[in-house]
Design an enzyme around this catalytic site. Structure first.
Site, PDB file in Angstrom:
ATOM      1  CE1 TYR A 136      -3.045  -3.007   0.640  1.00 40.38           C
ATOM      2  CE2 TYR A 136      -3.499  -2.174   2.834  1.00 40.38           C
ATOM      3  CZ  TYR A 136      -3.718  -3.103   1.848  1.00 40.38           C
ATOM      4  OH  TYR A 136      -4.607  -4.112   2.063  1.00 40.38           O
ATOM      5  CG  HIS A 142      -1.201  -8.519   0.975  1.00 46.99           C
ATOM      6  ND1 HIS A 142      -0.779  -7.235   0.818  1.00 46.99           N
ATOM      7  CD2 HIS A 142      -2.539  -8.455   0.811  1.00 46.99           C
ATOM      8  CE1 HIS A 142      -1.817  -6.450   0.583  1.00 46.99           C
ATOM      9  NE2 HIS A 142      -2.890  -7.168   0.575  1.00 46.99           N
TER      10      HIS A 142
END
Ligand SMILES: NC(=O)c1ccc[n+]([C@@H]2O[C@H](COP(=O)([O-])OP(=O)(O)OC[C@H]3O[C@@H](n4cnc5c(N)ncnc54)[C@H](OP(=O)(O)O)[C@@H]3O)[C@@H](O)[C@H]2O)c1
Length: 275
Positions: free
Chosen positions: A48, A106
């Protein structure tokens, strides 16, 4: 959750703030607004590019490290032998902390190109070195959770984070996780703002003087899930948080359960075969 309570139980605060898209100065302002509103769990990830912003907002908030729960996620680019631990050290540097509370894988390795054992072994090493208090996964299916449990032993996976909201309830996976005492975290908990047209959420919302998004968040909390909505707008950051004080009746929860239509948004072609 009260800060004192967080310290006492060291549990994962179920009302969290997502940080996807909260980049740069505006991102820091939004994360700081979330902390001032009362969110005590911030969800970031290596991909991110918001770990620095999270660290900066935390520093500016004046909150102590142990008053906040931090989650980050390991990018699939950092799964190769010897890569995961240094990547998490870099994350800690960006976050300006010595340890995160939770580190997630993730995504399973795209197309299974790196064996699970290779990266699961490394995340355990990161935990043993004290870089993360807990370990968990994201976007893992039941089959992958079973494989991971076979490697780690029961009770070691603290969390599975996946897409879940009233129009994608992922019941089979969520039920499995709860049976195994793996905390479920809902990403896209307000389906990126498309819930406003849902009549059931609107009608329940009218009774509680709440928006459909607030009803969605209240539903997820009522199910015992962790939820991590995000927004760049202060009024939405606050209204999403206020959903944690809404108590839905068993009848309202049952009505929301009927609007599931398996409407998934995040579905890369290299991702796992969903349950
Ligand atoms: N593990 C994973 O693979 C994965 C994948 C995706 C996301 N995540 C995590 O989950 C978090 C949440 O997911 P998300 O950000 O994709 O989706 P989301 O929280 O469901 O939706 C965020 C979007 O909805 C809008 N919004 C926020 N509050 C609103 C409200 N009250 N009414 C109407 N619209 C509203 C926001 O726009 P404004 O900013 O304009 O308000 C933003 O565009 C992420 O930030 C990230 O931390 C994880």
């Amino acid at each position: 959750m009260e800060e004192k309570e967080l310290k006492k139980h060291q549990v994962i605060p179920l009302m969290g703030f997502g940080t996807f898209g909260r980049n740069g100065k505006e991102g820091v302002d939004a994360i700081l607004c979330a902390l001032e509103t009362g969110y005590r769990h911030l969800d970031t990830a290596q991909t991110y590019d918001t770990e620095f912003e999270v660290g900066e907002a935390l520093r500016r908030s004046g909150l102590k490290r142990d008053e906040i729960f931090l989650t980050t996620k390991i990018s699939t680019d950092n799964f190769g032998p010897g890569a995961l631990v240094p990547s998490l050290e870099k994350s800690l540097e960006a976050l300006k902390v010595d340890q995160v509370d939770l580190t997630l894988i993730h995504w399973p390795a795209p197309n299974g190109r790196i064996p699970l054992e290779v990266y699961i072994t490394q995340i355990v090493e990161a935990q043993n070195r004290g870089l993360t208090k807990r370990i968990g996964v994201s976007n893992f299916t039941i089959a992958l959770l079973e494989e991971t449990e076979a490697l780690l032993g029961r009770g070691k996976i603290a969390n599975n984070q996946f897409e879940l909201n009233p129009i994608l309830q992922n019941k089979k996976l969520a039920t499995y996780c709860q049976k195994k005492e793996i905390l479920v975290t809902c990403y896209l908990p307000i389906a990126r703002g498309v819930l406003s047209g849902e009549p059931v959420l609107r009608s329940i919302g009218e009774k509680h003087d709440a928006t459909p998004e607030q009803v969605a968040i209240a539903f997820e909390l009522a199910k015992g899930y962790c939820t991590i909505p995000t927004s760049g707008r202060p009024e939405r950051i606050r209204s999403n948080f206020k959903a944690s004080s809404i108590t839905l009746s068993p009848e309202e929860i049952a009505r929301i359960e009927t609007i599931d239509r398996n409407q998934r948004v995040v579905d890369p072609d290299w991702g796992p075969k969903w349950d």
